[in-house]
Write a protein that holds these residues in place. Structure first.
Motif, mmCIF file in Angstrom:
data_model
loop_
_atom_site.group_PDB
_atom_site.id
_atom_site.type_symbol
_atom_site.label_atom_id
_atom_site.label_comp_id
_atom_site.label_asym_id
_atom_site.label_seq_id
_atom_site.Cartn_x
_atom_site.Cartn_y
_atom_site.Cartn_z
ATOM 1 N N ALA A 37 -5.982 10.666 -6.609
ATOM 2 C CA ALA A 37 -5.453 12.024 -6.781
ATOM 3 C C ALA A 37 -5.132 12.224 -8.257
ATOM 4 O O ALA A 37 -4.421 11.416 -8.849
ATOM 5 C CB ALA A 37 -4.206 12.238 -5.931
ATOM 6 N N ALA A 38 -5.677 13.264 -8.846
ATOM 7 C CA ALA A 38 -5.456 13.509 -10.262
ATOM 8 C C ALA A 38 -4.130 14.232 -10.491
ATOM 9 O O ALA A 38 -3.652 14.988 -9.648
ATOM 10 C CB ALA A 38 -6.602 14.321 -10.850
ATOM 11 N N VAL A 39 -3.553 13.998 -11.661
ATOM 12 C CA VAL A 39 -2.318 14.667 -12.070
ATOM 13 C C VAL A 39 -2.686 15.866 -12.939
ATOM 14 O O VAL A 39 -3.524 15.758 -13.841
ATOM 15 C CB VAL A 39 -1.408 13.720 -12.874
ATOM 16 N N GLY A 64 0.779 17.160 -5.774
ATOM 17 C CA GLY A 64 -0.631 16.900 -5.967
ATOM 18 C C GLY A 64 -1.537 17.866 -5.243
ATOM 19 O O GLY A 64 -1.323 18.161 -4.060
ATOM 20 N N TRP A 65 -2.556 18.377 -5.955
ATOM 21 C CA TRP A 65 -3.557 19.263 -5.369
ATOM 22 C C TRP A 65 -4.967 18.688 -5.466
ATOM 23 O O TRP A 65 -5.819 19.002 -4.649
ATOM 24 C CB TRP A 65 -3.507 20.640 -6.050
ATOM 25 N N ASP A 66 -5.240 17.870 -6.467
ATOM 26 C CA ASP A 66 -6.560 17.249 -6.613
ATOM 27 C C ASP A 66 -6.657 15.987 -5.775
ATOM 28 O O ASP A 66 -5.686 15.208 -5.707
ATOM 29 C CB ASP A 66 -6.802 16.863 -8.071
ATOM 30 N N CYS A 97 4.282 21.939 0.063
ATOM 31 C CA CYS A 97 4.870 20.944 0.955
ATOM 32 C C CYS A 97 3.994 19.708 1.069
ATOM 33 O O CYS A 97 4.390 18.615 0.695
ATOM 34 C CB CYS A 97 5.128 21.536 2.337
ATOM 35 N N HIS A 98 2.768 19.877 1.569
ATOM 36 C CA HIS A 98 1.893 18.745 1.861
ATOM 37 C C HIS A 98 0.849 18.583 0.759
ATOM 38 O O HIS A 98 -0.163 19.278 0.743
ATOM 39 C CB HIS A 98 1.202 18.953 3.211
ATOM 40 N N GLY A 99 1.100 17.647 -0.173
ATOM 41 C CA GLY A 99 0.181 17.422 -1.278
ATOM 42 C C GLY A 99 -0.667 16.186 -1.111
ATOM 43 O O GLY A 99 -0.755 15.595 -0.036
ATOM 44 N N THR A 100 -1.280 15.759 -2.202
ATOM 45 C CA THR A 100 -2.298 14.711 -2.161
ATOM 46 C C THR A 100 -1.826 13.347 -2.654
ATOM 47 O O THR A 100 -2.597 12.390 -2.617
ATOM 48 C CB THR A 100 -3.517 15.143 -2.992
ATOM 49 N N PHE A 101 -0.598 13.243 -3.116
ATOM 50 C CA PHE A 101 -0.090 11.944 -3.584
ATOM 51 C C PHE A 101 0.417 11.152 -2.382
ATOM 52 O O PHE A 101 1.612 10.907 -2.220
ATOM 53 C CB PHE A 101 1.034 12.135 -4.593
ATOM 54 N N VAL A 303 -5.457 11.966 -16.073
ATOM 55 C CA VAL A 303 -4.577 10.936 -15.513
ATOM 56 C C VAL A 303 -4.746 10.968 -14.004
ATOM 57 O O VAL A 303 -4.671 12.032 -13.383
ATOM 58 C CB VAL A 303 -3.110 11.196 -15.892
ATOM 59 N N VAL A 304 -4.973 9.790 -13.412
ATOM 60 C CA VAL A 304 -5.279 9.713 -11.993
ATOM 61 C C VAL A 304 -4.406 8.673 -11.301
ATOM 62 O O VAL A 304 -4.161 7.588 -11.846
ATOM 63 C CB VAL A 304 -6.776 9.355 -11.783
ATOM 64 N N VAL A 305 -3.926 9.025 -10.117
ATOM 65 C CA VAL A 305 -3.167 8.117 -9.258
ATOM 66 C C VAL A 305 -4.125 7.563 -8.212
ATOM 67 O O VAL A 305 -4.905 8.314 -7.620
ATOM 68 C CB VAL A 305 -1.993 8.859 -8.596
ATOM 69 N N THR A 306 -4.058 6.261 -7.982
ATOM 70 C CA THR A 306 -4.975 5.631 -7.024
ATOM 71 C C THR A 306 -4.207 5.046 -5.831
ATOM 72 O O THR A 306 -3.055 4.639 -5.958
ATOM 73 C CB THR A 306 -5.782 4.509 -7.692
#
Length: 311
Positions: A37-39, A64-66, A97-101, A303-306
């Motif tokens: 998920a990208a920041v 998170g949206w990406d 409310c419900h994101g991607t992180f 910047v990306v979260v994995t």
């Protein structure tokens, strides 16, 4: 599932890593096992409460949206995807409310498309918001045509890099406004770089004596005003950063989810027209550090979260 969430508005310090309920899969949704998920700046702006007058917020919020990941369950009215499909998405809903992180996200089918086969999950997660923003501004707000000259601000950044590549694909000449450390990156992408600072507008005028046909503002403030002053007599102006653009005769754009546009971007990525640069990655539990890195800026890439599924 494991997820990042916040129970009140604030900065990175309000983010918590822990258990959240698994998302419900509505008829028009697809349950995605998140790989990355990208920041984006909009994440921490929403988190700070800047969008409170625009979006209803239901705490706790998963930011998170990406996203990119693998379909594990399509909704009952979703024939487009099957279990195992690799997808990417700009998963923005009407309520914050419900994101991607998180380990899983239930994504509305209108927000996702198949992941480009030649991109990693990290690269695919970095494409949707930035790519859609650039694509929708260039093709709809600015209506860029072959042979025109386009000024793109922050041309080495996330949205700017996408805009340079897409404008070049449309047949336009691109002048890329960048910081000094972004000159080489902008040139690599196909732009003619001009560094911010003393003489900026003069240097742009030297490249486009009669003004630019279109200007894409991603910064706002003085950059927006410079853009308006650099337009040719019939030039068009759009901004994704400053609503004052309307008073200058331009258009303010807020990117919207669009599965067809995402599919177009995926196709362009597979053809090598679009490349995606990931500057830094962080594991899910370090999302606060990922957010800080995005807030500090100056990165020539996303910047990306994995999410680690190996354990």
């Amino acid at each position: 599932m494991k997820a990042i969430s916040y129970r009140r508005y604030g900065g990175p310090e309000v983010l918590e890593f822990g258990e959240r309920p698994d998302p419900k899969v509505g008829p028009d949704k697809v349950l995605v096992k998140v790989r990355a998920a990208a920041v984006n700046p909009v994440d921490w702006k929403c988190q700070a409460g800047y969008m409170d007058t625009v979006l209803d917020t239901v705490f706790p919020v998963v930011p998170g949206w990406d996203v990119s990941g693998v379909v594990v369950q399509p909704g009952v009215s979703v024939p487009e995807f099957t279990v195992g499909d690799e997808v990417m998405g700009y998963v923005r809903e009407d309520v914050l409310c419900h994101g991607t992180f998180a380990e899983y996200v239930a994504a509305p089918v209108r927000t996702i498309a198949r992941k480009p086969r030649n991109l990693t999950f990290e690269e695919a997660a970095a494409l949707p918001l930035a790519g859609l923003t650039a694509y929708q501004v260039l093709t709809r707000a600015l209506r860029v045509r072959e042979g025109e000259t386009v000024l793109v601000h922050a041309a080495a950044g996330g949205v700017g890099a996408m805009a340079v590549q897409l404008a070049r694909h449309l047949g336009a000449r691109v002048i890329g406004a960048v910081r000094e450390d972004g000159v080489d990156r902008a040139r690599e992408l196909g732009a003619e770089p001009v560094a911010y600072g003393d003489g900026f507008t003069r240097h742009v005028r030297a490249l486009a004596r009669h003004g630019v046909d279109a200007a894409f503002d991603t910064i706002g403030g003085p950059a927006l005003k410079d853009s308006a002053n650099l337009l040719a007599p019939e030039g068009r102006l759009a901004s994704v950063a400053d609503g004052e653009v309307v008073g200058l005769g331009g258009q303010y754009v807020f990117v919207r989810p669009d599965a067809a546009d995402l599919a177009t971007l995926a196709d362009l990525a597979e053809k090598g027209v679009l490349t995606v640069r990931v500057a830094k990655t962080f594991p899910l539990e370090q999302a606060a550090d990922a957010q800080r890195a995005n807030m500090e800026g100056g990165l020539q890439g996303k910047v990306v979260v994995t999410v680690d599924w190996t354990t």
